[in-house]
Design an enzyme around this catalytic site. Sequence first.
Site, PDB file in Angstrom:
ATOM      1  N   LYS A  48      43.433  10.416  88.525  1.00 51.44           N
ATOM      2  CA  LYS A  48      43.413   8.961  88.691  1.00 51.44           C
ATOM      3  C   LYS A  48      44.341   8.323  87.680  1.00 51.44           C
ATOM      4  O   LYS A  48      44.601   8.884  86.628  1.00 51.44           O
ATOM      5  CB  LYS A  48      41.995   8.436  88.482  1.00 51.44           C
ATOM      6  CG  LYS A  48      41.097   8.787  89.630  1.00 51.44           C
ATOM      7  CD  LYS A  48      39.695   8.314  89.326  1.00 51.44           C
ATOM      8  CE  LYS A  48      38.714   9.019  90.230  1.00 51.44           C
ATOM      9  NZ  LYS A  48      37.583   9.585  89.540  1.00 51.44           N
ATOM     10  N   ASP A  60      32.791   9.171  81.506  1.00 48.72           N
ATOM     11  CA  ASP A  60      32.650  10.334  82.369  1.00 48.72           C
ATOM     12  C   ASP A  60      33.136  11.589  81.653  1.00 48.72           C
ATOM     13  O   ASP A  60      33.944  12.355  82.175  1.00 48.72           O
ATOM     14  CB  ASP A  60      33.420  10.105  83.675  1.00 48.72           C
ATOM     15  CG  ASP A  60      32.949  11.059  84.780  1.00 48.72           C
ATOM     16  OD1 ASP A  60      31.873  11.689  84.610  1.00 48.72           O
ATOM     17  OD2 ASP A  60      33.651  11.187  85.790  1.00 48.72           O
TER      18      ASP A  60
END
Length: 710
Positions: free
Chosen positions: A520, A545
């Site tokens: 990403k 995360d």
Amino acid sequence: MASFLPCTIFLISSQLPCYTNAQNINSGRVTLSQSLNAGDHKASSWLSPSGDFAFGFQQVDNDQDLFLLSIWFEKVPDKTVVWYADKNNPVPRGSKVTLTPDAGLLLSDPQGEQLWNSDPIVSQVDFAFMNDTGNIQLQNKNSENIWESFNHPTDTLLPTQTMEKGDSISSRLSGTNFSQGRFQLRLQPNGNLVLTSVNLPTEYTNENYYASATDNLTNPGKQLVFNESGNIVILRQNNQIVTLTEGKLVSSADYYYRATLNFDGVLTEYYHPKTSKGNGNKSWTALWSIPDDICINSFVYKSSGACGFNRICRLNSERRPVCECPRGFTLLDSSDEYRGCKPDFIQDCQPTETPAEKLYMFQEMTGVDWPTSDYEALQPYDEDECKDSCLNDCMCAVAIMRNDTCWKKKLPLSNGKVDNSVGAKAFIKIRKPNAETKTPESSSSSSSKNQDALVIGGSVLLGFSVFINFLLFGAMGMGFLFIYRKKSMKSSQQDKDVSRFNLRCFAFKELIDATGVSRKSLEGVLLALCTRGVEGHCTQIIHCDIKPQNILLDEFYNARISDFGLAKLLMMEQSQTNTAIRGTKGYVAPEWFRNMPITVKVDVYSFGELLLEIICCRRSVDVEMGAEEKAILAYWAYDCYREGTLDALVENDKEVMNDMKNMERFLMVAFWCIQEDPSLRPSMKKVMLMLEGIVQVSVPPSPFLFSSIA
Ligand SMILES: *[C@@H]1O[C@H](CO)[C@@H](O)[C@H](O)[C@H]1NC(C)=O
Ligand SMILES: *[C@@H]1O[C@H](CO)[C@@H](O)[C@H](O)[C@H]1NC(C)=O
Ligand SMILES: *[C@@H]1O[C@H](CO)[C@@H](O)[C@H](O)[C@H]1NC(C)=O
Ligand SMILES: *[C@@H]1O[C@H](CO)[C@@H](O)[C@H](O)[C@H]1NC(C)=O
Ligand SMILES: *[C@@H]1O[C@H](CO)[C@@H](O)[C@H](O)[C@H]1NC(C)=O
Ligand SMILES: *[C@@H]1O[C@H](CO)[C@@H](O)[C@H](O)[C@H]1NC(C)=O
């Protein structure tokens, strides 16, 4: 036959080792010429009748195979040492202690050379007795004590023990080094009970940093008594009692007590449940301690203060000092943090063409002061005048601004502390990295760019990169593979210097080139991170995360955190945020589910889970493991830790089994990271220091206090 039977019963009922040849079973009595051998599993200790205390050799250093002749709490899982014979030296395997009539307890090395004996022995010893109080007593024919360990205390006092005028106890050097440390608790001849430090290796005694104020001429203190209920009191001349113990006592029938002068100079009274049954804390709990704040109260003029020279002392929640080096300084000796810090640069008064502002910069710290290192005060002065004066004064190491006064300080800085009550602001003068005197223009501009890069990523990225140097850690593609290797930790321990903080941002393209995996978009986020310098406002990031799949390794096994797709930016002044749930099951902190504000501590939580995985070589949640306690790694690991069955976690891994001390330390760090209460979780910086062994890891509370399984 008669001697066999009690032995068997004893074995079955308490699961303790049975020392047939060492001692009459559980009588506590030791007869002349009985001996113990260091490292001998069959005869390595003499137990008190209740089995609560043991005298003998305890292994203190696995690597060097060293043993300490000592007394310890036999039933407490970590076998807490309460007394040790030779203040300076653990002894090698094969050393021997023998009970002799003339020298009492006689310690000799494997070659038979005498190392220590229980001095002074005035009449003939007839037998010894390991008392249930933790006192080993040598007695003559008339059963009179001629020598007892209680009269030769080390760093710990136990219930029923007393201190007379002139008596003292000394701290040890560190948690694991039993050499004499710097701190002393002493009942002075004038009746005052004091805490002081001494300037080793001499006996030079510094000012007291605690005094009981019982030196009243008409009615001075005469004795310190640690009574059976756990109360520590000073008895005055007229038997009036001054109670030192604070807080609520627990029953001495159910709990052990001890008072220890810790290696950091804090005297603490602790208690510990006697049995492992029930829900009590399975570790030592601090009841009270003195002084209240060793960072602020302990300053002395001819010594460094609580933490060592050029250090900063900050009190933690257990009222114990945490010592730090200021930025630009590192530990003089990484194995002894109380030796202090040294500047990583040369501060000199050689004449130079280069203007001072090209060579030095200031690190600003609020509330920090070194109250005993002044050489000049300027008043009235404002902040800019103060900084300017220090910058252009080659003697000046630090300038402190308080109200309208500028205090200039010189090295070595002593009694460093954090004290927010006085409103002081410290400007620590540090040399700009790579500031060459000859070519100041070119190098200082590039070095200030490096400085910017240093701040990138905030605490999370910083902590990770350093930590990962310790645990060789692999995370590949979709699956992951963990390697826990002692050797890699050792080698990386050696290059502890600032250069390892050599972090950098990767452009998105670089990452793709390096990994071949598309991720990403990082670009936007990282640009934002890279914008600020040292004295401006910085941007913090919450990754949200952290998990194995998001940690990439470069060709040199340096870990890089990727996938900032879920990341949340925080301005420096902002410490929390409210946001919708992000992250991956098994690694997300409980506050996500509790409608609580989200802080950088969510990443610390995820890191804790990750650390557990690395240590135990399995996933944080693994339903194939069966019962719930085992399926959830954190529950299982904590149970094993509490029960003292750590080997179950690393079954068959010989290399780890040989290094259980480090493994336990890593586990304790992990349990701190996964505390349900985010405020209890340490910062990543602290985590790093704990993993490196620079900061002591205290016993973690249960991580599951709020949940049903606690
Ligand atoms: C053990 O210590 C207690 C408390 O000091 C004392 O009363 C007792 O006599 C000692 N036991 C022996 C056998 O000396
Ligand atoms: C303990 O510290 C002292 C002083 O620094 C050192 O000489 C000694 O080797 C250390 N002992 C152990 C067992 O590490
Ligand atoms: C000394 O202690 C006694 C009581 O124990 C008290 O009456 C007296 O005032 C004290 N003296 C001083 C100087 O504190
Ligand atoms: C211990 O000291 C406290 C306070 O002086 C007292 O209340 C208690 O009774 C003492 N306990 C024993 C066993 O002497
Ligand atoms: C157990 O430890 C916790 C945290 O240290 C403390 O708050 C609690 O009071 C302790 N409980 C007992 C029974 O000592
Ligand atoms: C210094 O500042 C503090 C608050 O910042 C104030 O309370 C104190 O009175 C000031 N002292 C002097 C001498 O001005």
